[in-house]
Design an enzyme around this catalytic site. Structure first.
Site, PDB file in Angstrom:
ATOM      1  N   LYS A  33      16.858 -10.216  -5.070  1.00  0.00           N
ATOM      2  CA  LYS A  33      16.918  -9.154  -4.079  1.00  0.00           C
ATOM      3  C   LYS A  33      15.517  -8.628  -3.783  1.00  0.00           C
ATOM      4  O   LYS A  33      14.545  -9.005  -4.445  1.00  0.00           O
ATOM      5  CB  LYS A  33      17.832  -8.027  -4.567  1.00  0.00           C
ATOM      6  CG  LYS A  33      17.364  -7.352  -5.845  1.00  0.00           C
ATOM      7  CD  LYS A  33      18.358  -6.283  -6.307  1.00  0.00           C
ATOM      8  CE  LYS A  33      17.872  -5.629  -7.595  1.00  0.00           C
ATOM      9  NZ  LYS A  33      18.762  -4.535  -8.036  1.00  0.00           N
ATOM     10  N   TYR A 238     -12.213  10.318  -0.828  1.00  0.00           N
ATOM     11  CA  TYR A 238     -11.597  11.560  -0.366  1.00  0.00           C
ATOM     12  C   TYR A 238     -11.626  12.640  -1.437  1.00  0.00           C
ATOM     13  O   TYR A 238     -11.417  12.379  -2.624  1.00  0.00           O
ATOM     14  CB  TYR A 238     -10.143  11.308   0.027  1.00  0.00           C
ATOM     15  CG  TYR A 238      -9.970  10.670   1.381  1.00  0.00           C
ATOM     16  CD1 TYR A 238     -10.430  11.295   2.535  1.00  0.00           C
ATOM     17  CD2 TYR A 238      -9.326   9.439   1.498  1.00  0.00           C
ATOM     18  CE1 TYR A 238     -10.256  10.701   3.780  1.00  0.00           C
ATOM     19  CE2 TYR A 238      -9.143   8.840   2.736  1.00  0.00           C
ATOM     20  CZ  TYR A 238      -9.618   9.482   3.872  1.00  0.00           C
ATOM     21  OH  TYR A 238      -9.448   8.898   5.105  1.00  0.00           O
TER      22      TYR A 238
END
Length: 339
Positions: A33, A238
């Site tokens: 999956k 940042y």
């Protein structure tokens, strides 16, 4: 090339399946999956079929199309979500086996596709998916190919829920003469009493815990775009989250949280240049990482974030999550290669 390279070791994948298969006296399926846990369902399923897998599991019917195209008509493809409204044509066209999860799904399937194969998922105590004990009747299993359930705490061998669910599953399926399945990777490791007729490993195939003996399947190498030298007091990235305390050589790499290297790794993760660790300096941004490479005599073209020095579970632990999330989040920008 400015994108990272994700290398998939198909030999290791096959070895992991064979190792888990060797632990049981029953059939071993494979869970593919989430696009084969992010590695490409068709690619990994073909390798697993070559290793001996004959049954496969996906989460939803939409995942089955690429799988059927890769595998051809012979292998069995089971769908955990069952027969949802709108799935009928795909179940019929791709010859899928839905794991029916409720009386409503049973009624839908029997009305829409009478005579078409189906399995049943029952709730043995996880309270997530499956037919509840108060709705369950063994007569529902007449004609089913499989009756399955799922363990909530199989990665914790001593958790009392494992034995409780085993007892519930045995009670609910007593007397049935059709194949039963309870164990995924963790359940397989719990021992023979959990194996029943079919085990269905997932994460262990891809090198993840709780299968500690698994061979690593995934390597990720990230290209360096630029190198700069920071003086004491200068910052990188940042929020000025990293501030150099001494002259520091910083490499800027092409990868970020858009590539599955989640922001929670900021200031914690380590990358590798051969055997030399290189700490992540500052925050993970969308497309870039800044890494301290001061200790390197010669800076290579790439640094490695997943490989022999750092497994997917070790990286996940740094970020406060689990290997499943890291593995299935690795984004589409990586160049995927197999070996």
């Amino acid at each position: 090339m400015a994108t990272g390279t994700l290398t998939i070791d198909l030999d290791a994948l096959q070895a992991n399946w064979r190792a888990l298969d060797a632990m049981t006296a029953t059939e071993t399926a494979a869970v593919v999956k989430a696009d084969g846990y992010g590695l490409g369902s068709g690619r990994v399923a073909k390798a697993l079929a070559d290793a001996g897998a004959r049954q496969f599991f996906v989460a939803v019917t939409e995942e089955a199309a690429a799988l059927r195209a890769a595998l051809g008509p012979a292998p069995i493809i089971n769908v955990f979500s069952g027969h949802m409204d709108g799935d009928t044509q795909m179940i019929a066209d791709l010859n899928l086996i839905p794991m029916l999860n409720s009386p409503e799904q049973i009624a839908r399937h029997q009305a829409a596709l009478p005579g078409h194969h189906y399995g049943l998922q029952i709730d043995s105590g996880m309270n997530r998916l499956g037919i509840e004990a108060y709705d369950w009747s063994p007569e529902m299993a007449e004609g089913a190919t499989l009756v399955m359930s799922h363990l909530a705490c199989a990665d914790e061998p001593d958790h009392p829920a494992n034995e409780a669910q085993l007892k519930a599953f045995l009670s609910m399926t007593a007397g049935l003469r059709i194949p039963r399945s309870l164990a995924a990777t963790g359940g397989t490791l719990l021992g023979a009493e959990y194996h029943f007729d079919l085990t269905r490993p997932g994460i262990g195939l891809y090198g993840g815990l709780p299968f500690k003996a698994a061979q690593p399947v995934v390597t990720v190498d990230l290209p360096i775009i630029q190198i700069r030298t920071l003086q004491p007091g200068e910052s990188a990235g940042y929020g000025c989250a990293f501030v150099a305390e001494k002259e520091t050589k910083i490499a800027t790499l092409s990868a970020g949280y858009a590539d599955g290297l989640i922001r929670a790794m900021s200031g914690k993760a380590t990358l590798w240049a051969g055997d030399v660790p290189c700490p992540l300096a500052g925050r993970v941004s969308m497309d870039l990482l800044t890494v301290d490479v001061t200790e390197l005599e010669e800076v290579p073209k790439t640094l490695q974030i997943l490989g022999p020095h750092q497994t997917v579970d070790q990286l996940a632990a740094i970020a406060g999550t689990i290997g499943y999330e890291i593995l299935t989040s690795l984004g589409p920008r990586y160049k995927r290669v197999t070996k």
